[in-house]
Design an enzyme around this catalytic site. Structure first.
Site, PDB file in Angstrom:
ATOM      1  N   TYR A  85       0.834  -1.216   0.000  1.00  0.00           N
ATOM      2  CA  TYR A  85       0.000   0.000   0.000  1.00  0.00           C
ATOM      3  C   TYR A  85       0.862   1.257   0.000  1.00  0.00           C
ATOM      4  N   ASP A  99      10.167  -7.042  -3.321  1.00  0.00           N
ATOM      5  CA  ASP A  99       8.972  -7.464  -2.580  1.00  0.00           C
ATOM      6  C   ASP A  99       8.794  -8.962  -2.810  1.00  0.00           C
ATOM      7  N   ASN A 100       8.295  -9.665  -1.795  1.00  0.00           N
ATOM      8  CA  ASN A 100       8.017 -11.092  -2.012  1.00  0.00           C
ATOM      9  C   ASN A 100       6.517 -11.352  -2.187  1.00  0.00           C
ATOM     10  N   SER A 112       6.648   3.841  12.805  1.00  0.00           N
ATOM     11  CA  SER A 112       5.220   3.967  13.075  1.00  0.00           C
ATOM     12  C   SER A 112       4.984   4.711  14.383  1.00  0.00           C
ATOM     13  N   TYR A 145       4.929  -6.328  17.209  1.00  0.00           N
ATOM     14  CA  TYR A 145       5.063  -5.525  15.983  1.00  0.00           C
ATOM     15  C   TYR A 145       5.712  -4.171  16.289  1.00  0.00           C
ATOM     16  N   LYS A 172       9.563  -2.219  15.334  1.00  0.00           N
ATOM     17  CA  LYS A 172       9.811  -0.875  14.780  1.00  0.00           C
ATOM     18  C   LYS A 172      10.848  -0.143  15.634  1.00  0.00           C
ATOM     19  N   TYR A 174       5.193   6.997  10.765  1.00  0.00           N
ATOM     20  CA  TYR A 174       3.901   7.285  10.132  1.00  0.00           C
ATOM     21  C   TYR A 174       2.810   7.261  11.189  1.00  0.00           C
ATOM     22  N   PHE A 175       1.863   8.186  11.082  1.00  0.00           N
ATOM     23  CA  PHE A 175       0.653   8.100  11.897  1.00  0.00           C
ATOM     24  C   PHE A 175      -0.344   7.238  11.106  1.00  0.00           C
ATOM     25  N   ASN A 176      -1.582   7.623  10.930  1.00  0.00           N
ATOM     26  CA  ASN A 176      -2.512   6.688  10.278  1.00  0.00           C
ATOM     27  C   ASN A 176      -2.749   7.069   8.820  1.00  0.00           C
ATOM     28  N   LEU A 215      -9.691   0.728  10.349  1.00  0.00           N
ATOM     29  CA  LEU A 215     -10.979   1.410  10.221  1.00  0.00           C
ATOM     30  C   LEU A 215     -11.311   1.853   8.787  1.00  0.00           C
ATOM     31  N   ASP A 238      -5.412  -0.745  22.167  1.00  0.00           N
ATOM     32  CA  ASP A 238      -5.723   0.601  21.676  1.00  0.00           C
ATOM     33  C   ASP A 238      -5.387   1.646  22.736  1.00  0.00           C
TER      34      ASP A 238
HETATM   35  P1  NAD Z   1       1.744  -3.631   3.106  1.00  0.00           P
HETATM   36  O1  NAD Z   1       1.584  -4.960   3.723  1.00  0.00           O
HETATM   37  O2  NAD Z   1       0.738  -3.171   2.131  1.00  0.00           O
HETATM   38  O3  NAD Z   1       3.176  -3.524   2.409  1.00  0.00           O
HETATM   39  C1  NAD Z   1       4.308  -4.189   2.896  1.00  0.00           C
HETATM   40  C2  NAD Z   1       4.971  -4.869   1.740  1.00  0.00           C
HETATM   41  O4  NAD Z   1       6.163  -5.542   2.200  1.00  0.00           O
HETATM   42  C3  NAD Z   1       4.081  -5.940   1.089  1.00  0.00           C
HETATM   43  O5  NAD Z   1       4.046  -5.746  -0.304  1.00  0.00           O
HETATM   44  C4  NAD Z   1       4.752  -7.238   1.468  1.00  0.00           C
HETATM   45  O6  NAD Z   1       4.562  -8.239   0.482  1.00  0.00           O
HETATM   46  C5  NAD Z   1       6.214  -6.817   1.598  1.00  0.00           C
HETATM   47  N1  NAD Z   1       7.017  -7.695   2.446  1.00  0.00           N
HETATM   48  C6  NAD Z   1       6.743  -8.083   3.711  1.00  0.00           C
HETATM   49  N2  NAD Z   1       7.693  -8.911   4.144  1.00  0.00           N
HETATM   50  C7  NAD Z   1       8.594  -9.036   3.147  1.00  0.00           C
HETATM   51  C8  NAD Z   1       9.802  -9.779   2.991  1.00  0.00           C
HETATM   52  N3  NAD Z   1      10.267 -10.581   3.943  1.00  0.00           N
HETATM   53  N4  NAD Z   1      10.470  -9.662   1.833  1.00  0.00           N
HETATM   54  C9  NAD Z   1      10.022  -8.875   0.836  1.00  0.00           C
HETATM   55  N5  NAD Z   1       8.881  -8.171   0.932  1.00  0.00           N
HETATM   56  C10 NAD Z   1       8.183  -8.259   2.072  1.00  0.00           C
HETATM   57  O7  NAD Z   1       1.884  -2.579   4.304  1.00  0.00           O
HETATM   58  P2  NAD Z   1       1.865  -0.991   4.264  1.00  0.00           P
HETATM   59  O8  NAD Z   1       0.607  -0.530   4.867  1.00  0.00           O
HETATM   60  O9  NAD Z   1       2.235  -0.511   2.930  1.00  0.00           O
HETATM   61  O10 NAD Z   1       3.016  -0.673   5.300  1.00  0.00           O
HETATM   62  C11 NAD Z   1       4.319  -0.449   4.865  1.00  0.00           C
HETATM   63  C12 NAD Z   1       5.228  -0.109   6.036  1.00  0.00           C
HETATM   64  O11 NAD Z   1       4.727   0.992   6.747  1.00  0.00           O
HETATM   65  C13 NAD Z   1       5.423  -1.241   7.042  1.00  0.00           C
HETATM   66  O12 NAD Z   1       6.774  -1.207   7.472  1.00  0.00           O
HETATM   67  C14 NAD Z   1       4.528  -0.833   8.174  1.00  0.00           C
HETATM   68  O13 NAD Z   1       4.991  -1.347   9.392  1.00  0.00           O
HETATM   69  C15 NAD Z   1       4.653   0.668   8.126  1.00  0.00           C
HETATM   70  N6  NAD Z   1       3.483   1.382   8.682  1.00  0.00           N
HETATM   71  C16 NAD Z   1       2.263   1.180   8.104  1.00  0.00           C
HETATM   72  C17 NAD Z   1       1.156   1.857   8.624  1.00  0.00           C
HETATM   73  C18 NAD Z   1      -0.215   1.643   8.037  1.00  0.00           C
HETATM   74  O14 NAD Z   1      -1.195   2.008   8.694  1.00  0.00           O
HETATM   75  N7  NAD Z   1      -0.359   1.108   6.838  1.00  0.00           N
HETATM   76  C19 NAD Z   1       1.320   2.759   9.695  1.00  0.00           C
HETATM   77  C20 NAD Z   1       2.586   2.920  10.239  1.00  0.00           C
HETATM   78  C21 NAD Z   1       3.671   2.241   9.706  1.00  0.00           C
HETATM   79  C1  WQD Z   2      -8.295   3.245  14.224  1.00  0.00           C
HETATM   80  C2  WQD Z   2      -9.356   3.439  15.284  1.00  0.00           C
HETATM   81  C3  WQD Z   2      -9.856   1.498  16.605  1.00  0.00           C
HETATM   82  C4  WQD Z   2     -11.597  -0.945  13.505  1.00  0.00           C
HETATM   83  C5  WQD Z   2      -2.975   0.701  13.339  1.00  0.00           C
HETATM   84  C6  WQD Z   2      -1.782   0.089  14.001  1.00  0.00           C
HETATM   85  C7  WQD Z   2      -0.662   1.075  14.030  1.00  0.00           C
HETATM   86  C8  WQD Z   2      -0.393   1.624  12.639  1.00  0.00           C
HETATM   87  C9  WQD Z   2      -1.616   2.139  11.988  1.00  0.00           C
HETATM   88  C10 WQD Z   2       1.294   0.300  11.593  1.00  0.00           C
HETATM   89  C11 WQD Z   2      -9.004   2.755  16.599  1.00  0.00           C
HETATM   90  C12 WQD Z   2     -11.054   1.925  15.800  1.00  0.00           C
HETATM   91  C13 WQD Z   2     -11.016   0.124  14.150  1.00  0.00           C
HETATM   92  C14 WQD Z   2     -12.919  -1.332  13.857  1.00  0.00           C
HETATM   93  C15 WQD Z   2     -12.982   0.455  15.447  1.00  0.00           C
HETATM   94  N1  WQD Z   2       0.082   0.594  11.762  1.00  0.00           N
HETATM   95  N2  WQD Z   2     -11.700   0.807  15.107  1.00  0.00           N
HETATM   96  N3  WQD Z   2     -13.554  -0.602  14.808  1.00  0.00           N
HETATM   97  O1  WQD Z   2      -5.075   0.885  15.569  1.00  0.00           O
HETATM   98  O2  WQD Z   2      -4.873   3.374  15.184  1.00  0.00           O
HETATM   99  O3  WQD Z   2      -3.356   1.845  14.070  1.00  0.00           O
HETATM  100  O4  WQD Z   2      -2.632   1.125  12.018  1.00  0.00           O
HETATM  101  O5  WQD Z   2       2.243   0.730  12.175  1.00  0.00           O
HETATM  102  O6  WQD Z   2       0.439   0.417  14.544  1.00  0.00           O
HETATM  103  O7  WQD Z   2      -2.134  -0.277  15.317  1.00  0.00           O
HETATM  104  O8  WQD Z   2      -5.662   1.919  13.317  1.00  0.00           O
HETATM  105  O9  WQD Z   2      -7.485   1.712  11.707  1.00  0.00           O
HETATM  106  O10 WQD Z   2      -7.028  -0.227  13.272  1.00  0.00           O
HETATM  107  O11 WQD Z   2      -7.998   1.860  14.173  1.00  0.00           O
HETATM  108  O12 WQD Z   2     -13.590   1.072  16.323  1.00  0.00           O
HETATM  109  O13 WQD Z   2     -13.472  -2.296  13.339  1.00  0.00           O
HETATM  110  O14 WQD Z   2     -10.566   2.820  14.827  1.00  0.00           O
HETATM  111  O15 WQD Z   2     -10.235   1.096  17.890  1.00  0.00           O
HETATM  112  O16 WQD Z   2      -9.420   3.592  17.624  1.00  0.00           O
HETATM  113  P1  WQD Z   2      -4.792   1.993  14.669  1.00  0.00           P
HETATM  114  P2  WQD Z   2      -7.059   1.235  13.035  1.00  0.00           P
END
Ligand code: NAD
Ligand code: WQD
Length: 372
Positions: A15, A36-37, A146, A170, A174, A199-201, A222, A328
């Site tokens: 994503y 990517d795998n 994160s 998890y 990080k 990153y936040f959300n 969410l 949470d």
């Molecule tokens: P995602 O799962 O969509 O993307 C991660 C990608 O990494 C995937 O394409 C997956 O196939 C690949 N991958 C995982 N393990 C691998 C490996 N061993 N070798 C090669 N490729 C591998 O996730 P995302 O939402 O795009 O998140 C990306 C990064 O951002 C992650 O590090 C995640 O922890 C961090 N992050 C995400 C969020 C969020 O809400 N999406 C928030 C904070 C931080």
């Molecule tokens: C948002 C809010 C839920 C689903 C997560 C990871 C965080 C980061 C970002 C990677 C929360 C509420 C959700 C539902 C709900 N990722 N909710 N009903 O938990 O803030 O963050 O993604 O680093 O590490 O924890 O995101 O979208 O899951 O939730 O009420 O069915 O929505 O309780 O308050 P979150 P989220």
């Protein structure tokens, strides 16, 4: 001779990775190498993002510009040191300018059930990546961290100086990876430069609706869950996890930012790793490492997000208030001042735009990348 800088993006098909690649290609300054795998992504995301870049080229684009629109795709598992080393070897010493390390497993709940898998995939893989990068003289790294590293933060909005205390395996991966990169920058300060982006959300999608978040199964987060419900892929049975938090409406508050704003933050981070950058000048030691929050600095509650998605989709979401979800915390809102002052980062896009772009992606691709 091409003047494009080669940048290796891990997790490029995911994503955030696909949107980061889009942003890199828009500049026409970089040649993207994706690793990517496809554990949690489709290779189609890379095809689509390259098409966006190709379509954006003017008719008289130079050969170099055309090259910048193509992605070198490597299907590689980062937990296999030989595989990632072979990628660097292919480009030779000094052949890759920098790494944006995005790949990871990211499901908080799952990480509590299979912690070793998370430590291997997120931490061991990071070590192997850095070993291979260092061996081939690629010593600039941007890392996907994160807001979860802050655990339950004592002060809102959260400054980067807050003590790190992730609760889940998890989140701990990080913190560990941030530490590893900081230690490497401290050990070899003339070689390594590192930036962690907390990153936040993230939410939303590219406005074309061609790339976006495509979770497998029932989305746990969410925004993608609301989109899946509105498009009819999930039942209309949202559970709101708690309304007894110390927040204005009792539901949890998060700092949602558009994924394209987030992607732009990576361009600024790469610029900050360049030799002429001043961002490390005020580091207390000679280690060139820093961490930045990437958020809007504006908190939104669960119910506000439901209402924003209702306005966009015109879908009548039914929800039930249930107990709190384990892990949470009431409020995760960034203090975005440091990234603004030092990187020039600002998350500009509105909640409405996030909802619009998410909904456009979801309606064009009701089954994610398997829709066509
Ligand atoms: P995602 O799962 O969509 O993307 C991660 C990608 O990494 C995937 O394409 C997956 O196939 C690949 N991958 C995982 N393990 C691998 C490996 N061993 N070798 C090669 N490729 C591998 O996730 P995302 O939402 O795009 O998140 C990306 C990064 O951002 C992650 O590090 C995640 O922890 C961090 N992050 C995400 C969020 C969020 O809400 N999406 C928030 C904070 C931080
Ligand atoms: C948002 C809010 C839920 C689903 C997560 C990871 C965080 C980061 C970002 C990677 C929360 C509420 C959700 C539902 C709900 N990722 N909710 N009903 O938990 O803030 O963050 O993604 O680093 O590490 O924890 O995101 O979208 O899951 O939730 O009420 O069915 O929505 O309780 O308050 P979150 P989220």
């Amino acid at each position: 001779m091409s003047e494009l800088k080669r940048v290796l993006v891990t997790g490029g098909a995911g994503y955030i990775g696909s949107h980061v690649i889009f942003a890199l290609q828009q500049t026409r300054r970089y040649k993207v190498i994706s690793v990517d795998n496809h554990h949690n992504s489709s290779p189609k995301a890379l095809e689509r993002v390259a098409k966006l870049a190709r379509d954006a080229l003017p008719a008289d684009a130079s050969a170099q510009d055309r090259d910048s629109a193509e992605i070198d795709v490597h299907t590689v598992d980062l937990t296999k040191p030989d595989q990632i080393r072979a990628v660097f070897a292919q480009y030779g010493k000094g052949g890759i300018w920098g790494v944006i390390h995005i790949a990871a497993y990211k499901a908080v709940g799952e990480s509590t059930e299979i912690p070793l898998t998370y430590y291997e995939n997120n931490v061991s893989a990071t070590v192997y990546l850095l070993q291979a990068a260092g061996e081939f003289g690629c010593t600039r790294v941007v890392y996907s961290s994160s807001a979860t590293v802050y655990g339950t933060p004592p002060v809102i909005p959260i400054p980067e100086t807050t003590r790190l205390e992730a609760h889940s395996p998890y989140g701990k991966t990080k913190v560990m990876c941030e530490t590893i990169i900081a230690d490497l920058c401290a050990a070899e300060p003339t070689r390594w430069r590192g930036l962690s982006l907390r990153y936040f959300n993230p939410g939303g999608a590219h406005p074309s609706g061609d790339i976006g978040e495509a979770p497998i199964g029932r989305p746990g987060n969410l925004f993608p869950l609301l989109a899946a419900i509105a498009v009819g892929r999930q039942p209309n049975d949202l559970k709101v996890f708690g309304n007894d938090y110390p927040t204005p409406d009792g539901t949890c508050v998060r700092d949602y930012l558009h994924v394209l704003d987030l992607a732009k933050g990576h361009l600024l981070a790469l610029d900050a790793l360049a030799p002429e950058s001043k961002v490390f000048d005020d580091c207390p030691t000679d280690a060139r490492y820093k961490a930045y929050n990437l958020g809007k600095g504006k908190g939104m509650s669960v119910l506000q997000i439901v209402e924003a998605m209702r306005a966009e989709t015109k879908f009548d979401f039914k929800y039930e208030i249930v107990g709190r979800r384990r892990g949470d915390v009431p409020d995760l809102t960034a203090d975005p001042a440091l990234a603004a002052a030092q990187l020039g980062f600002k998350a500009e896009q509105t909640l409405e735009t996030m909802c619009r772009d998410l909904w456009n992606w979801q309606t064009k691709n009701p089954k994610g990348y398997d829709s066509d």
